[in-house]
Design a protein around this motif. Sequence first.
Motif: not given
Lengths: 67, 337
Positions: B72-93
């Motif tokens: 919600d914060m990332a959607l309303t404040m575009p300067k904030l970078e949303l971080k996701r520990p996984m991508s494409d089904g696996c943990l992102n090294p």
Amino acid sequence: MPATVQTKIETKDGEVTINLNLTIKLDSTISPKLQYNKDIEVKLDGTEFIRPDFEDNSQIIDFGKQV
Amino acid sequence: MSGIGYDCGTYNLICARRNEDGNKIDCVKEVNAFIELNLEDQNRSFFNVVKGKVPLIERGDKGYVFGQAAIDMALTMPKLELKRPMSDGCLNPKEKDAFKLLQLMCHSMIGKNVQDKEVVYYCIPANAINTETNVDFHRDVLADIFKSYKVDGKTLVPYHMNEAMALVYAELGDKQFTGIGVSFGSGMVNFCYAIYATEASSFSIVNSGDWIDHQAAKATGETPVFINKVKHKIDLSKQPTDYIERAIKTQYHLMIEHTVTNIKKALQTTEKKIRSEQPIGIIIGGGTASPNGFVEMFKESIMAAKLPIPIGEIRKPDDHLYAVARGLLVAAEAAQT
């Protein structure tokens, strides 16, 4: 553990210098805790497969909604 | 009966446990994402204001907000970078710093109320057929995360299971755990054909929900975040009402066709092992399968493909978002009896 060793021996002014280059292939089964002597330079390459060390965790926060 | 089923997905984290009476499965869900705030600037006052209202922690000069609140914060404040520990089904090294925050998220969803050495089953994908994935890395790091749980002196014992196999565990007990599971997650599609709870064939494809978002965004000039919002409301059984819905429906078609083509290939290449006189049921799960009309679209594609084994009922459980976690719980309970 897959490892390769390269050596290079140089002599100059009566001194012999041996350069030893040990390459260890890191994979997902190897912990990043590499023990080494401070006089030896360690360069990590291909670090994308190094597993982080997790300390025991006891912190619990209010996270997650019942569905 | 004790045991924990944990579905650590690219988008959602879902933890399934049986209630105290043992007659109901409770699921806890959150979004697998966080934002980082530098508390040395004006973020400090904002951070203090939301304390106690959203899940967050403070570490040094950084603050972290977790889950849906972070989205919600990332959607309303575009300067904030949303971080996701996984991508494409696996943990992102590449997101190693994120793993210790994922550790906190996973442990917090499990909570304090566990038995010592309680078994937790977590899911892993099969190796992908269309790109290089780090499934071993993903499996081992998640195991380390669960092994590092130490709350009030109690620990967890982790085991892993194929994500699509978990669907078979959840839904096909009355068929001797024989059938096909297909999980349409955010990062991957996972397929597994199980015979008596044993894997006969499995694969994954890195082309699922996120892929639909990106492809439809490219085609329309919108952002993937916006496409994702529309995708959650789309009805695939109806004619698209605008160009955005048309783009999303087209990508759904392509993803399903691609998946079914690869299911056929997998069944054909392992034909020696895979012979069935009886029609084989297919269980569909995952958030990308949520839209109304998805199952019908998938059925049409399966029937047109003429698979080498007879196909029985194709269905999506009512709780399809939580079915993987429920199957993992079935495995965890079986491990402790």
